[in-house]
Design an enzyme around this catalytic site. Sequence first.
Site, PDB file in Angstrom:
ATOM      1  N   GLU A  30      -4.788 -27.451  36.417  1.00 24.68           N
ATOM      2  CA  GLU A  30      -4.111 -26.790  37.547  1.00 24.68           C
ATOM      3  C   GLU A  30      -4.598 -25.352  37.751  1.00 24.68           C
ATOM      4  OE1 GLU A  30       0.106 -27.356  36.982  1.00 24.68           O
ATOM      5  OE2 GLU A  30      -0.047 -29.512  37.361  1.00 24.68           O
ATOM      6  N   GLU A  51      -2.027 -36.239  36.231  1.00 22.22           N
ATOM      7  CA  GLU A  51      -0.589 -36.193  35.995  1.00 22.22           C
ATOM      8  C   GLU A  51       0.112 -36.793  37.196  1.00 22.22           C
ATOM      9  OE1 GLU A  51       0.939 -32.278  35.237  1.00 22.22           O
ATOM     10  OE2 GLU A  51      -0.626 -31.781  33.763  1.00 22.22           O
TER      11      GLU A  51
END
Length: 688
Positions: free
Chosen positions: A301, A421
């Site tokens: 991220e 994810e």
Amino acid sequence: MTGRRGVALLAAFVSVTATVGLAVVAPAAAAPGCKVDYAVPSQWQGGFTANVAVTNVGDRVDGWRLTWTWPSGQKVTQAWNATVTSSGAEATAVNVGYNAVIEPNAKVSFGINGSWSGANTAPTSFALNGVTCTGGGTDPTTTTTTTTTTTTTSNNPVPGDAMAQVAAMQPGWNLGNSLDATGADETSWGNPRITEALLDNVKAQGFKSIRIPVTWGQHQGGAPGYQIEAAYLDRVKEVVGWALADGFQVMINIHHDSWQWISAMPSDRTGVLARYNAIWTQLATAFRDSPAKLVFESVNEPQFTGSSGDAQNAQLLHELNASFRTIVRNSGGNNASRLLVLPTLHTSSEQARLDELAASISGFGDRNLAATVHYYGYWPFSVNVAGGFRFDATAQKDLTDSFDRVFSTFVSRGIPVILGEYGLLGFDRHTGTIEQGEKLKFFELFGYYARTKKITTMLWDNGQHLGRTSFQWSDPELIAQIKSSWTTRSGTASGDQVFSARSSAVTAKTITLHPNGTTFTALRQGSTDLVRGTDYTVSGDQLTLTAAAMTRLSGSRNYGTNAVLTAHFSAGVPWRINLITHDTPVLSAATGTTSAFSIPTNFRGDVLATMEARYADGSNAGPHNWTSFKEFDRTFAPNYTTGATTLTPEFFAEVNDNARVTLTFHYWSGATATYHVTKSGSTVTGSL
């Protein structure tokens, strides 16, 4: 697992497809008429997963028992959607309650995990309730049973075939909130130390890959060497070694460092890049000779604070990804061809972010690269805010649009994608933030659509799903839906709750079925079939429970769930339907403080969906004041055991002092209740 470290890892990914035909003579007695499809979608050294589908091509079967003989001495270690036992080479699968009945031309499926040594030959014959399955329904004496087995004999990647390796990683699981914890060690976020037994149990659940997030910053020395603590690196190597020995494809990364210090790159480009490069230089050296099943992800991220905008963000991320790739490729050993995974900014699936990463990958000219994004759903639905308590058309479109963009930008061009994810953001608190049926519909569509777009998915699990020591799923219904979606679709419905007001006469109730390509086959209470035409009717996609059935099933009509039914379809898991007796909830006056305030609530069988908050002039009150609908569990939460609805300190922190706020509670029955609160300093008064 005995001798696990002594097992040599095979060097290539090998696919073998075998078709075995067997002519059999059935008993003279009438046969059920059945066909069995046996498939092995994945196999690793010493273990395998098999899917078994039984199609009834004869008369209705009520209660089934499937038997077969293992040709190579295989053993069953786990099963789902059936109870499977073994005696020597003989195996028996017996229905569970919800799939006991197989209607004519309908199918039931179950899965197993097993062990093997020497060979894993497919069974050549199956018998249903004692009669050999031959694929025919009228004359079973001369027909042929065909068993098709697709076996991945090693699950090891071929260097350079990134698409095949990523496909072999499906499905995946995240070992979250352990080595990525930002405290002193892997237990600092509340999870126990990782054990071999945990990884063994994850493998037994059918997962093929494991993502091991790692945060390095608190275990790293200062400039110029930025040395990683030897003990911590050894611990990471130990866990990675366990996972590799279990047969997993394994992905490690730089995780929460992304927001802890990498995000400062706009103002400290040289310092951040030096520290980042030092980590990957050390990791590349440490894992240089690890097998190709170990995968590196550059950063989790990625995000940048204080940048000038999209252009600078894209350039900084490109620099990180390029530096990562160069360091790993130049470090020798298996790193020269190791699969490397590169993220979009924020791991976003917005088209602009996808295009930025696609440009980087194209420029690298490296065939051993994969892209990664994350997906936690349409945000209002994912956290239950702004009235997003249903998995409606907007939430569904957000999902399908996201996966369509990823497919068009990468997969269709030969670049594999790992959805590193997925889940729902409300799960960070607990899995009850989203109503159960709406949650299951999300995961049913998610799994199916990712599969059609050839996207490998990795479930985010920070301990809220699979118990780290109990090895039990906290929500068995959820994981059953997730597992089913790996191979098929499941039928759902407009909801999983049917409400009947106790203050009114019992009437017929209708819900809309969503077969999702399957066929509705039965409605049951436990193992008992309800009678079509008497207890219920089906017209198109409308399932109607008759007034007589509602009366019988509701019993004494106590508040709450009086009966649980299951709608069964030709594939997938059944859809649970709760028959609930209710009346409009009753709220009472209360006093309290901004740190502890609860509204006494007699829920009378109803279930809270959402809450609105407005001032007297109609403007929105509380957090997220762009919407009147507040965030479930973050600003309000029901407690059905104590009979209270709590308003949180976070809610009152953004409520004007001495201003009367009107709360409207919306319940799943369709009922509403109005309440008023006034905050004066730290004191709160609630009234009707």
